[in-house]
Design a protein around this motif. Sequence first.
Motif, mmCIF file in Angstrom:
data_model
loop_
_atom_site.group_PDB
_atom_site.id
_atom_site.type_symbol
_atom_site.label_atom_id
_atom_site.label_comp_id
_atom_site.label_asym_id
_atom_site.label_seq_id
_atom_site.Cartn_x
_atom_site.Cartn_y
_atom_site.Cartn_z
ATOM 1 N N VAL A 150 0.829 -1.203 0.000
ATOM 2 C CA VAL A 150 0.000 0.000 0.000
ATOM 3 C C VAL A 150 0.865 1.256 0.000
ATOM 4 O O VAL A 150 0.515 2.274 -0.613
ATOM 5 N N LYS A 153 2.267 1.855 -3.603
ATOM 6 C CA LYS A 153 1.346 2.531 -4.512
ATOM 7 C C LYS A 153 1.392 4.044 -4.308
ATOM 8 O O LYS A 153 1.415 4.813 -5.274
ATOM 9 N N GLN A 185 -7.005 5.660 -8.772
ATOM 10 C CA GLN A 185 -6.065 4.650 -8.294
ATOM 11 C C GLN A 185 -5.331 5.057 -7.017
ATOM 12 O O GLN A 185 -4.943 4.200 -6.231
ATOM 13 N N PRO A 187 -4.220 5.875 -3.395
ATOM 14 C CA PRO A 187 -4.773 5.581 -2.066
ATOM 15 C C PRO A 187 -4.731 6.824 -1.181
ATOM 16 O O PRO A 187 -3.720 7.108 -0.543
ATOM 17 N N TYR A 188 -5.834 7.562 -1.119
ATOM 18 C CA TYR A 188 -5.840 8.848 -0.435
ATOM 19 C C TYR A 188 -5.848 8.692 1.083
ATOM 20 O O TYR A 188 -6.753 8.110 1.663
ATOM 21 N N THR A 189 -4.821 9.215 1.704
ATOM 22 C CA THR A 189 -4.777 9.488 3.137
ATOM 23 C C THR A 189 -3.978 10.776 3.292
ATOM 24 O O THR A 189 -3.263 11.192 2.358
ATOM 25 N N ASN A 192 -0.238 9.987 2.740
ATOM 26 C CA ASN A 192 0.126 9.769 1.341
ATOM 27 C C ASN A 192 0.138 11.075 0.560
ATOM 28 O O ASN A 192 1.000 11.304 -0.302
#
Length: 455
Positions: A150, A153, A185, A187-189, A192
């Motif tokens: 993760v 990505k 695509q 992975p939004y946090t 990140n």
Amino acid sequence: MEPADRPATPLQQASFVAVALFVGALTGVFGGLFHLAIDTIIEWPTWLAGRVEGWRQVAASAAVTTAAAVFAVFITRRFAPEASGSGVPEIEGAIAGIRHVRWERVLPVKFIAGIAAIGSGLVLGREGPTIHMGGSAALAACQMFRMRDVDRKALLAAGAGAGLACAFNAPLSAVLFVIEETRKQFPYTFRNYMGVFAAAITGTAVTQIISGERPDLPLSAGQAALASLPAFAILGIILGAVGVLFNRCILAMLDIAAAWQKRAPYLWPTLVGLLVGILLIVAPRTVTGGERVISQIAVQTPGAGVLLMLAGARLLTAVVSYSIGTPGGIFAPILSLATCIGLAFGVLAQTAFPEALAGMGVTPVSFGIVAMAALFSATVQAPAVGVVLLLELTSAYALVLPMLTACLTASLVAQWLGGRPIYGQMLDRTLARAGRGPAKGSDVGLAADPARATH
């Protein structure tokens, strides 16, 4: 790193951002050296002109570009077929888990073959290779620091963004590119997202240290009164249609090149190399990535007829250059094509309504700058990136409203005409040729066969 279902601690966030900073710096090293090499090599036609003249100069130029094109195609096909073309679809596919980035191969092939292809004078942009190299650098860092999937990505997207920042000295556009282009695509946090910021900062900084600071297109735009917005909306309508045409021409030419490759693998690159080499001498503005062409025609502002002929020629040379399968992007060719169309529109408008345009503070260069953002929006369908990218490239902040207006109409018209984002179409084409549909839930680097040729 933290489990996926828990928020990151400050220490975990700091460690992730530290890796992202390293990814950006590594991307900046490759990007800076890449630009420095191209800026040096692209002067070879001038060197050649000082030593031979007449038909010998044309023949020598054709020989150089042909040799460079065939060499770039050969090492790409031989060692990393997925390194051909832009690389943006490969990065998007890898973030989604449906493509494999073999960074050990992609980095050297993209670097060497990209320098050969772009430095030879082919109509290709630098941003595709630097984006792909940025993603590859991110995977190298992930392997070095043993990051989990993760995080890979997220760092892959951050590295790609840093690659765009390197290409155009545009860190804010790089952040928006990740948000807008990889929105399905990524992975939004919060962590990140901060990683993308970090990579864009160090990528830009290191590139500037190596290849120097530069506003890439320092054009004088003037002001634009509110009364001029309808004219920019009309320009956006035109460029929406041109964007759909450009995308269809790219895909059609890729199919033609693939058919030729089956019959005579290196005949098409040879013919394109010959064409570009001849044009470098007899019509130099119709070839190369186009950054210098933009500056030249914006200052000289040729007649509308000349500009439209140049637009047609650059459309042709851009699609045939991209089709041969060397590393190279389409951003710069799109911008130069748009400048020709926008300037022509501005010249015609100035001829028809000289007093009105003068009173509104609008010049042909204003239309040329706005056209770049609008055509980018129509082809890539990332209007926020288009606006911010052109603001960072040109510092034409007085044209924000005209840019937004033109990008709005261009994007709407492109969709109404059935246009789709060019990178999404390229990725679909790659997956179809590989005999695979979009995979869900796959990990980065596990889902697709990298040995199949892509664009």
